[in-house]
Design an enzyme around this catalytic site. Sequence first.
Site, PDB file in Angstrom:
ATOM      1  N   ASP A   1      -1.648  11.378  -1.197  1.00  0.00           N
ATOM      2  CA  ASP A   1      -2.072  10.383  -2.186  1.00  0.00           C
ATOM      3  C   ASP A   1      -2.503  11.046  -3.486  1.00  0.00           C
ATOM      4  OD1 ASP A   1      -2.694   9.316   0.702  1.00  0.00           O
ATOM      5  OD2 ASP A   1      -2.251   7.608  -0.585  1.00  0.00           O
TER       6      ASP A   1
ATOM      7  N   GLN B   1      -1.516   1.898  10.184  1.00  0.00           N
ATOM      8  CA  GLN B   1      -0.248   1.929   9.437  1.00  0.00           C
ATOM      9  C   GLN B   1       0.851   2.649  10.219  1.00  0.00           C
ATOM     10  OE1 GLN B   1      -3.251   2.741   8.179  1.00  0.00           O
ATOM     11  NE2 GLN B   1      -3.391   2.428   5.978  1.00  0.00           N
TER      12      GLN B   1
ATOM     13  N   ARG C   1       0.873  -1.181   0.000  1.00  0.00           N
ATOM     14  CA  ARG C   1       0.000   0.000   0.000  1.00  0.00           C
ATOM     15  C   ARG C   1       0.905   1.225   0.000  1.00  0.00           C
ATOM     16  NH1 ARG C   1       2.519   1.665   3.610  1.00  0.00           N
ATOM     17  NH2 ARG C   1       1.030   3.336   3.881  1.00  0.00           N
ATOM     18  N   GLY C   2       0.277   2.406   0.016  1.00  0.00           N
ATOM     19  CA  GLY C   2       1.063   3.635  -0.057  1.00  0.00           C
ATOM     20  C   GLY C   2       1.118   4.112  -1.502  1.00  0.00           C
TER      21      GLY C   2
HETATM   22  O1  MRU Z   1      -4.295   3.420   2.649  1.00  0.00           O
HETATM   23  P1  MRU Z   1      -2.814   3.492   2.450  1.00  0.00           P
HETATM   24  O2  MRU Z   1      -2.023   2.909   3.544  1.00  0.00           O
HETATM   25  O3  MRU Z   1      -2.377   3.027   1.089  1.00  0.00           O
HETATM   26  O4  MRU Z   1      -2.628   5.051   2.476  1.00  0.00           O
HETATM   27  C1  MRU Z   1      -1.564   5.679   1.941  1.00  0.00           C
HETATM   28  C2  MRU Z   1      -0.830   6.292   3.018  1.00  0.00           C
HETATM   29  O5  MRU Z   1      -0.025   5.637   3.610  1.00  0.00           O
HETATM   30  C3  MRU Z   1      -1.042   7.656   3.405  1.00  0.00           C
HETATM   31  O6  MRU Z   1      -2.145   8.312   3.043  1.00  0.00           O
HETATM   32  C4  MRU Z   1       0.224   8.381   3.171  1.00  0.00           C
HETATM   33  O7  MRU Z   1       0.352   9.374   4.092  1.00  0.00           O
HETATM   34  C5  MRU Z   1       0.322   8.936   1.775  1.00  0.00           C
HETATM   35  S1  MRU Z   1       1.877   8.853   1.118  1.00  0.00           S
HETATM   36  C6  MRU Z   1       2.046   7.257   0.587  1.00  0.00           C
END
Ligand code: MRU
Length: 361
Positions: free
Chosen positions: A250, A209, A54-55
């Site tokens: 994101d 996370q 993820r990320g």
């Molecule tokens: O739902 P996720 O874990 O994929 O979310 C992404 C993130 O980890 C955060 O929103 C992050 O701060 C963004 S940068 C990858």
Amino acid sequence: MKVKGKHYRTIWLKEHNPETVQIIDQTKLPHKFQILDLRTVDEMAAAIREMYLRGAGLIGAAAGYGIYLASLSAPGDPEAFEKAMTDAADLLIKTRPTAKNLEWAVNKQLHTIASEHSVEEKRRAALHTAVEIADFDAEACRQIGLHGMKLIEEIAQGKKGEPVNILTHCNAGWLAFVDYGSATAPIYAAHDRGIPIHVWVDETRPRNQGASLTAWELGEHGVPHTLIVDNTGGHLMQHGMVDLVIVGSDRTTVTGDVANKIGTYLKALAAKDNGIPFYAALPSSTFDWGITDGIREIPIEERDPREVKYIHGNLICPLGTPAKNYGFDVTPARLVTGLITERGICQPNRESILKIFPEKR
Ligand code: MRU
């Protein structure tokens, strides 16, 4: 990033078997460091959807490799090959709607593949592009680290040897990208430079996370940190215990609105109220150049309400309680001090962003 002394990226081709992609299974962390093999685009899509990886940056890189895997099993007939590529693109894009990086990577792959003639050339191009996307992500994050470190360095000068306290939300660390991370890159760079720092880590309900990933990676790297529940940030800020907030993103509009993990907006409000700088760190692949109003236009992922109602399989509310599980929120540009990108730090407005990305004008 090193794990027990060995350098890892978060996604790579299996040694001696370039038809298999390997990832770190993030659902097992922090208790187990386990590598997963992915051999098909369906497996890659499932890994993204179920958050084995993820990320924003990492799901972009994963989508790039997903298209490559799809190209390997696609039929040799040019028309059928093309259809298999568009089906794979649709499948991957639907897995997680908020992070722009995913769509960016898929479109980059489709564009490159379309410019080649034979199916063999297209397969080769898909591999090349997948690697290129991953390398771009890692290098962009390294640059973000160098630019962002200067902010930490400046604050450190006024702290007379006391650590700079940085608050971060969710995991915008190396696990969320191919390497380094976005929000964590300046943190690692400052720590490696010997600048005393301490990180407040939001646990980040419902998937935690922050607790399971950010705390783990900071620990592996030896960065002093403290885990807090999500609602603690405001209290810490009121008591002078936070010098700087750095989060990831994101999707960021060309006007500087920042979509990030749910709860980020509340941190930004608290930071504003307490006069604390609030930065978002992101590679350019996170910008959505075509939208200007983040609150209205950024798609917000809604996940299964069971993630809210259950913790480690234990129901924490009456069985019939309705629950909502929004994955992200949007912090409007007016609450953001600056954006840390691979080209430098800019203000969260169109003029300043386009000044460092003039080709997007
Ligand atoms: O739902 P996720 O874990 O994929 O979310 C992404 C993130 O980890 C955060 O929103 C992050 O701060 C963004 S940068 C990858």
